[in-house]
Design a protein around this motif. Sequence first.
Motif, PDB file in Angstrom:
ATOM      1  N   ILE A   1       0.844  -1.201   0.000  1.00 20.66           N
ATOM      2  CA  ILE A   1       0.000   0.000   0.000  1.00 20.66           C
ATOM      3  C   ILE A   1       0.874   1.245   0.000  1.00 20.66           C
ATOM      4  O   ILE A   1       0.642   2.196  -0.757  1.00 20.66           O
ATOM      5  N   ALA A   2       1.895   1.250   0.871  1.00 17.07           N
ATOM      6  CA  ALA A   2       2.805   2.402   0.936  1.00 17.07           C
ATOM      7  C   ALA A   2       3.496   2.609  -0.410  1.00 17.07           C
ATOM      8  O   ALA A   2       3.662   3.756  -0.877  1.00 17.07           O
ATOM      9  N   HIS A   3       3.908   1.520  -1.055  1.00 16.78           N
ATOM     10  CA  HIS A   3       4.534   1.610  -2.368  1.00 16.78           C
ATOM     11  C   HIS A   3       3.591   2.254  -3.381  1.00 16.78           C
ATOM     12  O   HIS A   3       3.986   3.148  -4.139  1.00 16.78           O
ATOM     13  N   ARG A   4       2.342   1.812  -3.397  1.00 16.41           N
ATOM     14  CA  ARG A   4       1.375   2.348  -4.370  1.00 16.41           C
ATOM     15  C   ARG A   4       1.067   3.817  -4.088  1.00 16.41           C
ATOM     16  O   ARG A   4       0.876   4.606  -5.028  1.00 16.41           O
ATOM     17  N   ILE A   5       1.019   4.195  -2.819  1.00 17.22           N
ATOM     18  CA  ILE A   5       0.797   5.610  -2.502  1.00 17.22           C
ATOM     19  C   ILE A   5       1.965   6.444  -2.998  1.00 17.22           C
ATOM     20  O   ILE A   5       1.788   7.495  -3.622  1.00 17.22           O
ATOM     21  N   GLY A   6       3.195   5.987  -2.735  1.00 15.76           N
ATOM     22  CA  GLY A   6       4.370   6.711  -3.221  1.00 15.76           C
ATOM     23  C   GLY A   6       4.382   6.823  -4.728  1.00 15.76           C
ATOM     24  O   GLY A   6       4.746   7.877  -5.290  1.00 15.76           O
TER      25      GLY A   6
ATOM     26  N   ASP B   1       6.606   4.681   6.696  1.00 17.78           N
ATOM     27  CA  ASP B   1       6.892   4.125   5.368  1.00 17.78           C
ATOM     28  C   ASP B   1       6.227   4.953   4.280  1.00 17.78           C
ATOM     29  O   ASP B   1       6.832   5.252   3.237  1.00 17.78           O
ATOM     30  N   VAL B   2       4.973   5.345   4.515  1.00 20.15           N
ATOM     31  CA  VAL B   2       4.267   6.173   3.535  1.00 20.15           C
ATOM     32  C   VAL B   2       4.981   7.513   3.358  1.00 20.15           C
ATOM     33  O   VAL B   2       5.191   7.984   2.230  1.00 20.15           O
ATOM     34  N   ARG B   3       5.383   8.117   4.468  1.00 18.74           N
ATOM     35  CA  ARG B   3       6.083   9.406   4.381  1.00 18.74           C
ATOM     36  C   ARG B   3       7.403   9.259   3.622  1.00 18.74           C
ATOM     37  O   ARG B   3       7.775  10.131   2.814  1.00 18.74           O
ATOM     38  N   ASP B   4       8.108   8.188   3.886  1.00 18.50           N
ATOM     39  CA  ASP B   4       9.385   7.965   3.213  1.00 18.50           C
ATOM     40  C   ASP B   4       9.191   7.815   1.706  1.00 18.50           C
ATOM     41  O   ASP B   4       9.938   8.405   0.915  1.00 18.50           O
ATOM     42  N   ARG B   5       8.167   7.070   1.316  1.00 16.63           N
ATOM     43  CA  ARG B   5       7.930   6.846  -0.115  1.00 16.63           C
ATOM     44  C   ARG B   5       7.318   8.062  -0.796  1.00 16.63           C
ATOM     45  O   ARG B   5       7.523   8.270  -1.996  1.00 16.63           O
ATOM     46  N   ALA B   6       6.583   8.874  -0.038  1.00 23.19           N
ATOM     47  CA  ALA B   6       6.014  10.091  -0.618  1.00 23.19           C
ATOM     48  C   ALA B   6       7.091  11.136  -0.871  1.00 23.19           C
ATOM     49  O   ALA B   6       6.966  11.962  -1.788  1.00 23.19           O
TER      50      ALA B   6
ATOM     51  N   CYS C   1       6.203  16.060  -0.367  1.00 22.85           N
ATOM     52  CA  CYS C   1       4.782  15.797  -0.121  1.00 22.85           C
ATOM     53  C   CYS C   1       4.535  15.686   1.382  1.00 22.85           C
ATOM     54  O   CYS C   1       5.143  14.868   2.069  1.00 22.85           O
ATOM     55  N   SER C   2       3.647  16.510   1.885  1.00 23.17           N
ATOM     56  CA  SER C   2       3.279  16.482   3.289  1.00 23.17           C
ATOM     57  C   SER C   2       2.211  15.410   3.518  1.00 23.17           C
ATOM     58  O   SER C   2       1.184  15.399   2.838  1.00 23.17           O
ATOM     59  N   VAL C   3       2.454  14.501   4.453  1.00 24.41           N
ATOM     60  CA  VAL C   3       1.516  13.411   4.753  1.00 24.41           C
ATOM     61  C   VAL C   3       0.876  13.686   6.108  1.00 24.41           C
ATOM     62  O   VAL C   3       1.547  13.678   7.139  1.00 24.41           O
TER      63      VAL C   3
END
Length: 375
Positions: free
Chosen positions: A46-51, A85-90, A94-96
């Motif tokens: 999921i984190a990968h797809r968000i990034g 993880d989401v923040r790292d990939r974004a 990009c502010s999460v």
Amino acid sequence: MPFQQFVVKVNSRCNLACRYCYMYFAADTGWRRQPVTADAVTLRQIAHRIGEHVTAHGLRALSLVLHGGEPLLTDPAVLGAFAADVRDRAGDGCSVRAAVQTNGVLLTEDKLAVLAEHGITVGLSLDGGLAAHNHQRVDHAGRPAWPAIRRAARLLAEDRHRGSFNGVLSVIDLATDPAEAYASLLALDPPAIDFLLPHGNWSRPPPGLPAPAAAPTPYGDWLCAVFDQWWGADRRRVRVRLFQECLALLLGLPAATEALGLQPFTAVVIETDGGIEQVDSLKSAYEGAAATGLNVFDHSFDQALDHPGVAARQAGTAALADACLSCPLLKVCGGGHYAHRYRAGHGFRNPSVYCADLSRLIRHIADALHRAATP
């Protein structure tokens, strides 16, 4: 429009059995077929797809909502690692904004500290600030959840946790006096209140609305009574999202909300098995209404944007009924919440089941705004 809000189901089960819940007591039973929790492999994907989506569309900000079921059935450390993880990939550009939406029963000082450490704020779901207002919020044995909810509300309102408190979501109960409900919520000292209409439609009308097209407007009347309390106060103690967005739309300003306006809808739901779905509220319409047939392992979020249901949610006036297109309140109402337009055999191209109630509220707020602006 790219997705900008990602609602991630970290747990598909709930420790409460709220009697009006659209997830467990409505038309869709898909939760029964979901894994109880999203495992580590699914969360990474999921984190990968968000990034990937952030990069493809150059997003500068996104909202990450950790949801359920009850998300605090999952270890807050797991939630924090996922948000990181989401923040790292974004990426730095990009502010999460990460938040957890909880019933509060499992919230403790220790869990709140872990969430805060990972920059995750907390939204609290309850139906008023008194035990009587929360009579439908019970556990699976029928025991009231209110004592634990009150403890969570008090914890979040403490000065040291104030920065973690997003506000409260409160589903309207017509059996509750609106002035009492509003005053009791103010007593909990939340930074914001979001009043929600119970999910219903033309085939499954909401409680107290057996003839939606008839003259009575019980939900509109309830909200107007609360608005008068909020609007007439000597100082604005709390943000009430529905009222503020209605005022913005009346003034010709953009407002991002499911309930009002014509802005394209930019939220997407990811289930515990990685399935990509439309917004949860569609589950109140019929079995499989929110499904897309897509998942994060085999599909990108761009592919979900091409799904007919998602496209309809972003189509603006093209998705509205003729009656809505000819209505003078069109730009403010926007046809109302998409899930509330459903009628079996006719789909979603109908006015909201709350059409009369929304008209009552919008006109009432417009009158108050006009009086305030008139010398």
